[in-house]
Design a protein around this motif. Structure first.
Motif, short mmCIF file in Angstrom:
data_model
loop_
_atom_site.label_atom_id
_atom_site.label_comp_id
_atom_site.label_asym_id
_atom_site.label_seq_id
_atom_site.Cartn_x
_atom_site.Cartn_y
_atom_site.Cartn_z
N SER B 334 0.86 -1.18 0.00
CA SER B 334 0.00 0.00 0.00
C SER B 334 0.89 1.23 0.00
O SER B 334 1.56 1.52 1.00
N PRO B 335 0.91 1.94 -1.14
CA PRO B 335 1.78 3.12 -1.20
C PRO B 335 1.42 4.13 -0.10
O PRO B 335 0.25 4.32 0.22
N VAL B 336 2.46 4.73 0.45
CA VAL B 336 2.28 5.77 1.47
C VAL B 336 3.10 6.96 1.00
O VAL B 336 4.24 6.79 0.57
N SER B 337 2.51 8.15 1.06
CA SER B 337 3.30 9.30 0.63
C SER B 337 4.39 9.60 1.66
O SER B 337 4.20 9.37 2.86
N GLY B 338 5.49 10.11 1.18
CA GLY B 338 6.59 10.44 2.09
C GLY B 338 7.93 10.30 1.41
O GLY B 338 8.03 10.33 0.19
N VAL B 339 8.94 10.14 2.25
CA VAL B 339 10.31 10.03 1.75
C VAL B 339 10.92 8.73 2.24
O VAL B 339 10.72 8.35 3.40
N GLY B 340 11.60 8.01 1.34
CA GLY B 340 12.26 6.76 1.72
C GLY B 340 13.73 6.79 1.34
O GLY B 340 14.11 7.38 0.32
N PHE B 341 14.56 6.19 2.18
CA PHE B 341 16.00 6.14 1.94
C PHE B 341 16.46 4.68 1.81
O PHE B 341 15.96 3.82 2.55
N GLY B 342 17.38 4.45 0.90
CA GLY B 342 17.98 3.11 0.76
C GLY B 342 19.47 3.26 0.56
O GLY B 342 19.91 4.14 -0.18
N CYS B 343 20.25 2.45 1.25
CA CYS B 343 21.70 2.52 1.06
C CYS B 343 22.25 1.11 1.18
O CYS B 343 22.04 0.44 2.20
N THR B 344 22.90 0.64 0.13
CA THR B 344 23.45 -0.71 0.14
C THR B 344 24.90 -0.66 -0.36
O THR B 344 25.36 0.39 -0.80
N GLU B 345 25.57 -1.80 -0.28
CA GLU B 345 26.97 -1.87 -0.71
C GLU B 345 27.04 -2.48 -2.11
O GLU B 345 27.05 -3.70 -2.28
N ALA B 346 27.10 -1.62 -3.13
CA ALA B 346 27.35 -2.08 -4.51
C ALA B 346 28.77 -2.66 -4.56
O ALA B 346 29.56 -2.40 -3.66
N PRO B 347 29.11 -3.45 -5.58
CA PRO B 347 30.47 -3.98 -5.65
C PRO B 347 31.53 -2.88 -5.47
O PRO B 347 32.55 -3.09 -4.83
N ARG B 348 31.24 -1.69 -6.02
CA ARG B 348 32.22 -0.60 -5.95
C ARG B 348 32.03 0.30 -4.75
O ARG B 348 32.73 1.29 -4.60
N GLY B 349 31.07 0.01 -3.90
CA GLY B 349 30.91 0.78 -2.67
C GLY B 349 29.50 1.30 -2.45
O GLY B 349 28.55 0.93 -3.14
N LEU B 350 29.42 2.21 -1.49
CA LEU B 350 28.13 2.73 -1.03
C LEU B 350 27.26 3.28 -2.16
O LEU B 350 27.72 4.10 -2.95
N LEU B 351 26.02 2.85 -2.23
CA LEU B 351 25.08 3.34 -3.24
C LEU B 351 23.84 3.83 -2.51
O LEU B 351 23.08 3.04 -1.95
#
Lengths: 150, 427
Positions: B334-351
């Motif tokens: 269920s979509p909710v309005s707002g702001v979302g953050f995602g940060c993962t480790e790509a092979p070359r580093g932080l994405l």
């Protein structure tokens, strides 16, 4: 197994190899036809167990957009036509495959000249027709055992 | 030596198009510019107005080498906005999915982009002829990574299996068993890779630099963790923009990024320096046996860090698959309005990703900070220090080759960063 592979990307005229494969597929029901997005060395994985492959890709040449260059394996290896901005392009991939004895017996390429604009799309029907005729003849050569282009 | 100008107009064996312009004056570096001239690709703008369900397919197209990374940072951001917590099964499968991409990307870099530098080969065919076993091992391990990506993503390039909530399709137990067997067959390859890289004569350009990576509570970081630095920073991913600033330089199509005004490193060496204690005991024992120590301030140990991560990915994938049970994961979204953050480790580093989402689930704005863009300022800093250490009075050819090797060591993905290298040396 015989494969027809269109190489390219979703960007502009670089899609031409994909488009040609889509149009050729109904004419060659016995071939495994596929589109690959800038595969680099992954192309070698797709060539495992393949006897004969025809590769269709966009190239840069001194000829006008739409001009098609037909190359055999040795000519591909020596060619400077390929337009790859990325680490490992088609020529290097095939050179590596050759050095490691991983290539099909028969490797052929139809290189379609593109430019930075979209002129190549105005020649699509003609390009498809020319490549279709070429592949009908080429795959016959490929089925002739004495012939090896590598 | 008065004025010298060295130009590398096209960097070889890197992903994408870039150049280096170096100007020397009386034996000193007068100017040094890493020029990323690959055109801007405008993906953040493409995403505006799109439905959240289209995001993963669109961001996967940013890169043919690390599409999983883009999908994972995006999916975590969307789920955070929608206040969804991934189920344990999904969390485990996402780790497996990511291991596939690290295996594919790291083995490509170690065996085919970087190895020629350390084995005295100028081209890939030369490498394949002189060291066929090395090339074959690279292809085997790379293919293994692709198999893992296909297992969950249906195809290895721009996979289509991931979605908000989990995956569209659950692989069967027999598919998992087959993959597990293949992974076990290659464990020796991965362990040998660590021995092989450790035995290479890697240059030593040790100097101080700041490292940044994710750090999770227990495991080696892939999809989760706080952002930490070698200087004591520890922040939640939501606070990235308070500490890290992107800015434009006139000579590059990729934004530079600094941490409180200073260049920093992301990627395998940064990850390993900051997460050595998160490696499993089997790897720690091997490193102890080989007298390999981290943290390291030798940038060329990035190659060794990649090899260790390859071994880790194989062990982690086996761990996940040994207990595999197919689960149906149909989460209602269920979509909710707002702001979302995602940060993962790509092979070359932080994405790092940030999305602002409307109540109807459409994307109002998107911000993507890829690793190569973060590493740009660090690469320039490294070149300044390392070329000076190397000796600026050397021949143009020697400076050019060493510069390219230094840059290649970062495994830059220029196509991603433009959302890289010709060398010009003046002096």
């Amino acid at each position: 197994m015989v494969k027809l592979i269109g190489l390219g990307s979703p960007f502009g005229a670089d899609r031409i190899g994909w488009k040609v494969i889509e149009r050729l597929k109904p004419s060659f029901p016995e071939e495994s036809c596929m589109r690959l997005d800038r595969p680099g060395l992954r192309l070698l994985e797709e060539l495992t167990g393949v006897e004969c492959v025809g590769i269709i890709d966009a190239v840069k040449s001194s000829h006008p957009p739409g001009a098609v260059h037909f190359l055999n394996g040795k000519e591909i290896e020596a060619s400077t036509l390929f337009y790859s901005s990325h680490g490992i392009g088609l020529a290097q991939t095939l050179q590596l495959g050759l050095a490691l004895n991983l290539l099909p017996k028969h490797v052929w390429l139809a290189g379609i000249t593109i430019d930075d604009g979209g002129e190549v799309w105005t020649h699509l029907d003609k390009i498809v027709e020319v490549i279709k005729k070429w592949w009908i003849t080429t795959r016959l050569c490929a089925s002739n055992p004495p012939y090896k282009n590598f | 030596m008065a004025n010298v100008s060295i130009d590398i107009p096209i960097l070889a064996r890197v992903e994408g198009e870039g150049a280096l312009a170096l100007s020397l004056d009386n034996g000193q570096i007068k100017s040094l510019q890493l020029k990323i001239y690959e055109p801007p690709r405008l993906f953040e703008k493409f995403l505006e107005g799109r439905d959240y369900r289209e995001v993963l397919d669109i961001v996967a197209r940013i890169c043919g080498i690390c599409p999983v990374a883009y999908q994972m940072s995006a999916v975590h951001a969307l789920e955070q906005c929608f206040q969804m917590t991934p189920l344990p099964w999904v969390r485990e499968m996402r780790r497996l999915f990511y291991c596939g991409e690290w295996l594919e990307s790291h083995n490509m870099h170690i065996h085919f982009l970087a190895a020629p530098d350390f084995l005295g080969c100028k081209t890939l065919p030369e490498l394949a002829k002189k060291h066929p076993d090395v090339a074959r091992r690279g292809l085997r391990l790379q293919a293994l990574g692709n198999e893992i990506i296909k297992f969950l993503g249906a195809r290895s390039v721009h996979p289509v299996g991931a979605c908000v909530g989990g995956f569209f399709k659950t692989p069967s137990r027999s598919e998992a068993t087959q993959l597990l067997m293949r992974l076990k067959e290659h464990l020796e390859d991965a362990e040998n890779l660590v021995y092989w890289v450790n035995a290479l004569s890697l240059p030593n350009n040790s100097h101080e630099f700041i490292t940044v990576a994710l750090k999770a509570s227990r495991e080696y970081p892939l999809n989760e963790g706080a952002i930490v630095s070698s200087q004591g920073l520890e922040i939640p991913i939501e606070e990235f923009e308070y500490y890290f600033k992107e800015f434009q330089v006139p000579y590059s199509n990729a934004l530079h990024c600094t941490l409180q005004g200073k260049p920093y490193l992301v990627g395998p060496l940064a990850r390993l320096n900051l997460n050595y204690d998160r490696l499993p005991s089997v790897i720690l024992k091997l490193l102890e046996k080989l007298n390999i120590k981290f943290p390291s301030d030798n940038m060329f140990d990035s190659m060794l860090a990649r090899a260790i991560e390859v071994y880790y990915c194989l062990l982690e994938s086996i761990r996940v698959l040994e207990h595999y049970q197919p689960e149906s994961v149909e989460m209602e979204v269920s979509p909710v309005s707002g702001v979302g953050f995602g940060c993962t480790e790509a092979p070359r580093g932080l994405l790092w990703h940030r999305y602002e989402i409307a109540a109807d689930g459409s994307i109002k704005s998107a911000k993507i900070v890829p690793p190569t863009s973060q590493n740009q300022a660090r690469i320039e800093e490294d070149l300044r220090v390392s070329l000076t250490q190397y000796g600026l009075n050397r021949s143009h050819e020697s400076l050019k080759n060493y510069s390219e090797m230094l840059i290649r060591n970062y495994d830059p993905c220029i196509s991603c960063s433009t959302h890289f290298l010709n060398l010009t040396i003046n002096g």
